[in-house]
Write an enzyme that holds these catalytic residues in place. Structure first.
Site, PDB file in Angstrom:
ATOM      1  N   TYR A 153       0.931  -1.102  -0.045  1.00 25.08           N
ATOM      2  CA  TYR A 153      -0.056  -0.021  -0.242  1.00 25.08           C
ATOM      3  C   TYR A 153       0.867   1.280   0.060  1.00 25.08           C
ATOM      4  CZ  TYR A 153      -3.892   3.134   1.225  1.00 25.08           C
ATOM      5  OH  TYR A 153      -5.015   4.234   1.407  1.00 25.08           O
ATOM      6  N   LYS A 157       1.066   4.134  -2.970  1.00 22.87           N
ATOM      7  CA  LYS A 157       0.645   5.406  -3.045  1.00 22.87           C
ATOM      8  C   LYS A 157       1.994   6.317  -3.053  1.00 22.87           C
ATOM      9  CE  LYS A 157      -3.523   4.779  -1.761  1.00 22.87           C
ATOM     10  NZ  LYS A 157      -4.651   5.282  -2.722  1.00 22.87           N
TER      11      LYS A 157
END
Length: 256
Positions: A153, A157
């Site tokens: 994640y 990002k």
């Protein structure tokens, strides 16, 4: 109302932040194409009426579907002005327990490829229209900092932040703005996964003001970035974290 006569696409529409963004954009006068992979989940927008919100089931990891989504939005409402690349997934899991096919590839495809495809398709539509549109990407404070349990994640990002910068630079001559918003701890179904593993109270206390950010607060930032009031904001990621990344876990409550 700041977005009257504007047309927006919002991906990840059925999630907590996505729903809040659509509610806010429509309240500001925009017409919205609500996009999610689940047609069943999109039924939540039926009450808005087709003149305000059109729902489309789209897999954002498929570029042809994303191109088709953009074309449908322009055909439905006459043009496209705002692209919100909000779709994102993630799940807490220790790195050494990863199965790459299950724990890296899907998150990368949605969070990274999905944003890239949205940027590309929307920018081409703006160019074809000869209009100065706005692209807003949902990043995260985890794009700027390390964290346990969220390796993929965080990486995805961080990529969103860099795509925002690079796209803004290349698209600036066309008058197209590209920016991102980086939420911190937002009370959404995705974050509630931490409740199941006994970490909910811990992550709540990681907030500077000891409370979770609400999806509506992120939607307010997105609506501002989409408006002409944010005309000078370009190529940057705006933190919407209540200061999460600026301090470590409080210790005073342990000694009082």
């Amino acid at each position: 109302m700041r977005l009257v006569n504007k047309v927006a696409i919002v991906t990840g529409a059925a999630g907590g932040i996505g729903q809040a963004i659509i509610e806010k954009l429509t309240s500001e006068g925009a017409k919205v194409v609500a996009v999610d992979i689940s047609s069943e989940a999109l039924k939540v927008f039926d009450s808005y009426g087709s003149e305000k919100v059109k729902s489309l089931a789209v897999d954002v990891t498929d570029f042809q579907q994303v191109e088709g989504m953009v074309k449908q939005a322009a055909e439905q409402f006459g043009q496209l002005d705002i692209m919100v690349n909000n779709a994102g997934i993630g799940a807490p899991k220790p790195l050494l327990q990863h199965d790459p096919r299950a724990d890296f590839d899907p998150i990368t495809q949605v969070n990274q490829y999905g944003v890239y495809y949205g940027i590309l398709a929307a920018a081409r539509q703006f160019q074809a229209q000869s209009t100065q549109g706005v692209i807003i990407n949902t990043s995260s404070v985890y794009g700027q900092m390390a964290a346990e349990l969220t390796f993929t994640y965080n990486v995805s990002k961080a990529a969103v932040d860099m795509m925002t910068k690079c796209a803004a630079l290349e698209l600036a001559p066309l008058g197209i703005r590209v920016c991102a918003v980086a939420p911190g701890r937002v009370d959404t179904p995705m974050l509630r996964q931490y409740e199941a593993i006994g970490l909910w109270e811990h992550i709540r206390k990681e907030q500077m003001r000891d409370t979770m950010t609400q999806p509506q607060e992120i939607a307010n930032v997105v609506a501002f970035l989409a408006s002409d009031e944010a005309n000078c904001i370009n190529g940057t990621t705006v933190s919407a974290s209540d200061g999460f990344e600026n301090f470590k876990y409080p210790l005073l409550d342990k000694i009082q």
